[in-house]
Motif scaffolding. Sequence first.
Motif, PDB file in Angstrom:
ATOM      1  N   TRP A  46     -82.065 -28.554  12.825  1.00 23.90           N
ATOM      2  CA  TRP A  46     -82.597 -28.230  11.511  1.00 23.90           C
ATOM      3  C   TRP A  46     -83.176 -26.823  11.462  1.00 23.90           C
ATOM      4  O   TRP A  46     -83.051 -26.134  10.467  1.00 23.90           O
ATOM      5  N   ALA A  47     -83.818 -26.418  12.546  1.00 18.90           N
ATOM      6  CA  ALA A  47     -84.445 -25.096  12.546  1.00 18.90           C
ATOM      7  C   ALA A  47     -84.835 -24.699  13.958  1.00 18.90           C
ATOM      8  O   ALA A  47     -85.000 -25.543  14.836  1.00 18.90           O
ATOM      9  N   GLU A  48     -84.980 -23.404  14.149  1.00  9.91           N
ATOM     10  CA  GLU A  48     -85.556 -22.866  15.385  1.00  9.91           C
ATOM     11  C   GLU A  48     -87.059 -23.114  15.299  1.00  9.91           C
ATOM     12  O   GLU A  48     -87.662 -22.984  14.240  1.00  9.91           O
ATOM     13  N   ASN A  49     -87.667 -23.506  16.415  1.00  6.25           N
ATOM     14  CA  ASN A  49     -89.111 -23.724  16.437  1.00  6.25           C
ATOM     15  C   ASN A  49     -89.741 -22.595  17.247  1.00  6.25           C
ATOM     16  O   ASN A  49     -89.820 -22.665  18.468  1.00  6.25           O
ATOM     17  N   ALA A  50     -90.160 -21.553  16.560  1.00  9.25           N
ATOM     18  CA  ALA A  50     -90.712 -20.376  17.228  1.00  9.25           C
ATOM     19  C   ALA A  50     -92.115 -20.604  17.776  1.00  9.25           C
ATOM     20  O   ALA A  50     -92.565 -19.882  18.660  1.00  9.25           O
TER      21      ALA A  50
ATOM     22  N   GLY B 167     -77.840 -21.066  28.270  1.00 12.04           N
ATOM     23  CA  GLY B 167     -76.407 -20.900  28.064  1.00 12.04           C
ATOM     24  C   GLY B 167     -75.854 -21.633  26.855  1.00 12.04           C
ATOM     25  O   GLY B 167     -74.710 -21.407  26.466  1.00 12.04           O
ATOM     26  N   MET B 168     -76.624 -22.540  26.256  1.00 12.43           N
ATOM     27  CA  MET B 168     -76.150 -23.261  25.071  1.00 12.43           C
ATOM     28  C   MET B 168     -76.580 -22.491  23.831  1.00 12.43           C
ATOM     29  O   MET B 168     -77.742 -22.151  23.668  1.00 12.43           O
ATOM     30  N   GLU B 169     -75.632 -22.195  22.965  1.00 13.43           N
ATOM     31  CA  GLU B 169     -75.926 -21.487  21.713  1.00 13.43           C
ATOM     32  C   GLU B 169     -75.995 -22.506  20.582  1.00 13.43           C
ATOM     33  O   GLU B 169     -75.029 -23.219  20.332  1.00 13.43           O
ATOM     34  N   LEU B 170     -77.134 -22.562  19.916  1.00 12.76           N
ATOM     35  CA  LEU B 170     -77.312 -23.480  18.794  1.00 12.76           C
ATOM     36  C   LEU B 170     -77.857 -22.728  17.599  1.00 12.76           C
ATOM     37  O   LEU B 170     -78.619 -21.778  17.740  1.00 12.76           O
ATOM     38  N   LYS B 171     -77.452 -23.210  16.418  1.00 13.71           N
ATOM     39  CA  LYS B 171     -77.991 -22.663  15.174  1.00 13.71           C
ATOM     40  C   LYS B 171     -78.192 -23.821  14.210  1.00 13.71           C
ATOM     41  O   LYS B 171     -77.693 -24.937  14.429  1.00 13.71           O
ATOM     42  N   ALA B 172     -78.945 -23.567  13.142  1.00 15.25           N
ATOM     43  CA  ALA B 172     -79.205 -24.603  12.142  1.00 15.25           C
ATOM     44  C   ALA B 172     -77.894 -25.181  11.630  1.00 15.25           C
ATOM     45  O   ALA B 172     -76.961 -24.444  11.326  1.00 15.25           O
ATOM     46  N   GLY B 173     -77.840 -26.498  11.571  1.00 14.70           N
ATOM     47  CA  GLY B 173     -76.649 -27.202  11.085  1.00 14.70           C
ATOM     48  C   GLY B 173     -75.763 -27.738  12.187  1.00 14.70           C
ATOM     49  O   GLY B 173     -74.912 -28.598  11.932  1.00 14.70           O
TER      50      GLY B 173
ATOM     51  N   PRO C 139     -70.628 -27.141  11.634  1.00 11.82           N
ATOM     52  CA  PRO C 139     -72.050 -27.381  11.342  1.00 11.82           C
ATOM     53  C   PRO C 139     -72.243 -27.818   9.889  1.00 11.82           C
ATOM     54  O   PRO C 139     -71.398 -27.546   9.031  1.00 11.82           O
ATOM     55  N   LEU C 140     -73.357 -28.512   9.610  1.00  6.77           N
ATOM     56  CA  LEU C 140     -73.707 -28.837   8.238  1.00  6.77           C
ATOM     57  C   LEU C 140     -74.071 -27.548   7.517  1.00  6.77           C
ATOM     58  O   LEU C 140     -74.858 -26.750   8.035  1.00  6.77           O
TER      59      LEU C 140
END
Length: 113
Positions: free
Chosen positions: A60-64, A37-43, A85-86
């Motif tokens: 910093w990044a998604e870790n696929a 349920g938490m939406e996160l993106k770089a920055g 976000p940064l």
Amino acid sequence: MDDAPRPSTSSIASTRIVDVLVPVALNQAYSYRVPRGMELKAGDVVGVPLGAREVLAVVWAENANPDPRLHNRLKDVSEKLDVPPLRSELRSLVDWLSTASLVLCTRVTTASW
């Protein structure tokens, strides 16, 4: 024989993992699970547990492709802060500065006096 349930490969793969920069003097990011349920993106600026304390960090990044050996040691992102976000330009500058600093430190420590 150990009867403890083991997470299936599919449940590990379906969990979102992000790499975050935490305020410690290391040249690597730490990986954290993203709670459902938490939406996160770089920055994004987040709170994460680090040892016995809670610290601010930046996604910093998604870790696929997280290391499957660490799945039971990963901690959850605690919260997403309600701040802008940064921007990618600032993150690129941080990446460049960290690389330049590492190169400079390496040159200084290997210089012949």
